[in-house]
Design an enzyme around this catalytic site. Structure first.
Site, PDB file in Angstrom:
ATOM      1  N   ASP A  33      -7.557  19.309 -14.285  1.00 25.71           N
ATOM      2  CA  ASP A  33      -7.909  17.952 -14.702  1.00 25.71           C
ATOM      3  C   ASP A  33      -7.530  17.843 -16.181  1.00 25.71           C
ATOM      4  O   ASP A  33      -8.154  18.450 -17.044  1.00 25.71           O
ATOM      5  CB  ASP A  33      -9.413  17.726 -14.488  1.00 25.71           C
TER       6      ASP A  33
ATOM      7  N   TYR B 128     -16.635  17.664 -15.015  1.00 21.66           N
ATOM      8  CA  TYR B 128     -17.122  16.289 -14.943  1.00 21.66           C
ATOM      9  C   TYR B 128     -18.095  16.164 -13.760  1.00 21.66           C
ATOM     10  O   TYR B 128     -17.802  16.627 -12.649  1.00 21.66           O
ATOM     11  CB  TYR B 128     -15.921  15.347 -14.787  1.00 21.66           C
TER      12      TYR B 128
ATOM     13  N   LYS C 127      -9.189   6.762 -18.919  1.00 22.01           N
ATOM     14  CA  LYS C 127      -9.505   7.280 -20.245  1.00 22.01           C
ATOM     15  C   LYS C 127      -8.310   7.077 -21.188  1.00 22.01           C
ATOM     16  O   LYS C 127      -7.920   5.965 -21.427  1.00 22.01           O
ATOM     17  CB  LYS C 127      -9.925   8.748 -20.120  1.00 22.01           C
TER      18      LYS C 127
ATOM     19  N   ARG D  90       0.846  -1.207   0.000  1.00 20.83           N
ATOM     20  CA  ARG D  90       0.000   0.000   0.000  1.00 20.83           C
ATOM     21  C   ARG D  90       0.874   1.248   0.000  1.00 20.83           C
ATOM     22  O   ARG D  90       0.594   2.227  -0.687  1.00 20.83           O
ATOM     23  CB  ARG D  90      -0.949  -0.002   1.218  1.00 20.83           C
TER      24      ARG D  90
HETATM   25  C1  LIG Z   1     -12.651  14.634 -16.890  1.00 21.30           C
HETATM   26  C2  LIG Z   1     -12.799  13.519 -15.887  1.00 21.30           C
HETATM   27  N1  LIG Z   1     -12.169  13.604 -14.699  1.00 21.30           N
HETATM   28  C3  LIG Z   1     -12.280  12.638 -13.773  1.00 21.30           C
HETATM   29  C4  LIG Z   1     -13.043  11.512 -13.988  1.00 21.30           C
HETATM   30  C5  LIG Z   1     -13.154  10.459 -12.907  1.00 21.30           C
HETATM   31  O1  LIG Z   1     -12.348   9.372 -13.216  1.00 21.30           O
HETATM   32  P1  LIG Z   1     -12.667   7.862 -12.785  1.00 21.30           P
HETATM   33  O2  LIG Z   1     -13.919   7.450 -13.499  1.00 21.30           O
HETATM   34  O3  LIG Z   1     -11.441   7.113 -13.230  1.00 21.30           O
HETATM   35  O4  LIG Z   1     -12.845   7.838 -11.306  1.00 21.30           O
HETATM   36  C6  LIG Z   1     -13.698  11.352 -15.214  1.00 21.30           C
HETATM   37  C7  LIG Z   1     -14.513  10.166 -15.468  1.00 21.30           C
HETATM   38  O5  LIG Z   1     -15.289  10.109 -16.427  1.00 21.30           O
HETATM   39  C8  LIG Z   1     -13.585  12.396 -16.183  1.00 21.30           C
HETATM   40  O6  LIG Z   1     -14.203  12.319 -17.376  1.00 21.30           O
END
Ligand SMILES: Cc1ncc(COP(=O)(O)O)c(C=O)c1O
Length: 383
Positions: free
Chosen positions: A176, A107, A201, A55
């Protein structure tokens, strides 16, 4: 780390394949082994080869963290079990009573984490349009959280301008970078303090692993993220780290093709009678086009559009395509189509982040360009 871990002078594609991934010193294997061990032997108390308990630190995870840090131009990388787990570790930098300002096209899961988890625990938050350079934001802000391009409207925020303003107010800037990826944009180079990714992604790239990444330069922030990563324990499994590392090796070539296919789709959409408006950062009238030109190397694989026939037409288009699969998520080899209002962004309905009901979002994948164009054209012609 072996001598091939040096990134001096290496371009992006070379770093993606080699940084943090020196041949295994015991066998010469060119792919870092998936280290499944949960514990590591100590010669004497505290005397070990850098790992004690999985961990706290794991060799496969360390390969991924080292590689990603290099691709973002960061001193430190941290891998998490999901993008949201990575985001959670960043929001924990703030104490109850402190304020985060979130861009108003974010998001939905980020909004849900802030409004539904950190808000009730005492964090203060507000949403603002960060694409508007003159927008007022609360003076007591400690963190500005932005996506660029945003999801799903693909608006672009000038990172450098927001960072200058945020830093003058004593606030940290989080970007992000999931939609752009480090191949197209490096937010730290434009003044951001922290970069976060959903590795689920484009980094993973094959719709077969959930993961998250945080990249930072500042030692103090890195220490606190490392503390949370270990103390909370939302770490990825070694196999998942291997999958993301494997995906990253082809990130450069994949992104080039994603951009090329997206451009062909944009050409189809612009001027099509069933389409009211196209959202793509390369279009000169797109909000933030200038910011995209300034800070991105290309415009990405995501395209959104509003249907002239409103929500009924949007629901019909997403039902009709066959090469584009109707599914949530984005950033992988297969093309996906979705209705954000009812799918990925359903959790922001009724909030400032609500998206138009006529909107369709495409994650343009790596299939043949002409198959993709014909598939979408047939669906649009039918509504
Ligand atoms: C722009 C963006 N940030 C963060 C996330 C969250 O990621 P995760 O689904 O891997 O937890 C997503 C998920 O769709 C996203 O599109």
């Amino acid at each position: 780390m072996g001598e091939r871990d040096t990134e001096e002078g290496w371009d992006f594609e070379t770093r993606a394949i080699h940084v943090g991934q020196a041949p295994d010193p015991t066998t010469g294997a060119v792919v870092p082994p998936i280290s499944l061990a949960t514990t590591f032997v100590q010669a004497a108390v505290g005397e070990h080869q850098g790992f004690e308990y999985s961990r706290s630190g794991n060799p496969t995870r360390q390969s991924l963290e080292t590689c990603l840090a290099s691709l973002e131009g960061a001193a430190h990388g941290f891998a998490f079990a999901s993008g949201l787990a990575a985001e959670d570790s960043i929001l924990r930098l703030l104490a109850p009573g402190q304020r985060v300002v979130l861009g108003d096209d974010a998001y939905g899961g980020t909004y849900r984490l802030i409004a539904g988890v950190f808000g009730p625990a005492g964090l203060t938050w507000s949403t603002v349009d960060l694409t508007d350079p003159g927008v007022k934001w609360p003076p007591d802000v400690q963190m500005v959280w932005l996506e660029t391009p945003t999801n799903p409207l693909l608006r672009c925020v000038d990172i450098e301008a927001v960072a200058a303003r945020a830093h003058a107010a004593g606030a940290l800037v989080v970007v992000d970078n999931t939609l752009a990826t480090p191949f197209l944009q490096n937010p730290l180079a434009h003044g951001a303090d922290i970069v976060v990714h959903s590795a689920t992604k484009y980094l993973g790239g094959h719709s077969d692993v959930v993961g998250g990444i945080v990249a930072v330069d500042d030692e103090g922030i890195a220490e606190r993220i490392a503390f949370t990563q270990n103390a909370v324990g939302a770490v990825p499994a070694p196999f998942d780290c291997y999958l993301v590392l494997r995906g990253i090796k082809t990130l450069g070539v994949r992104m080039e093709r994603h951009c090329l296919n997206a451009r062909a789709i944009v050409d189809l959409l612009v001027g099509h009678p069933a389409v009211e408006r196209v959202y793509y950062p390369q279009l000169p009238d797109h909000p933030g086009h200038a910011a995209a030109v300034k800070q991105m190397r290309d415009f990405g694989g995501m395209v959104s559009f509003a249907c002239a026939g409103g929500e009924p037409a949007a629901l019909e288009v997403v039902r009709r395509t066959t090469v584009f699969s109707l599914a949530e998520s984005l950033g992988a080899v297969e093309s996906l189509i979705e209705h954000p209002g009812r799918m990925t962004h359903a959790s922001v309905a009724g909030s400032a982040l609500e998206v138009p009901a006529s909107l369709v979002r495409l994650s343009v994948g790596l299939e043949s360009t002409s198959d993709l164009v014909s598939d979408l054209a047939a669906a649009l012609d039918a509504v």
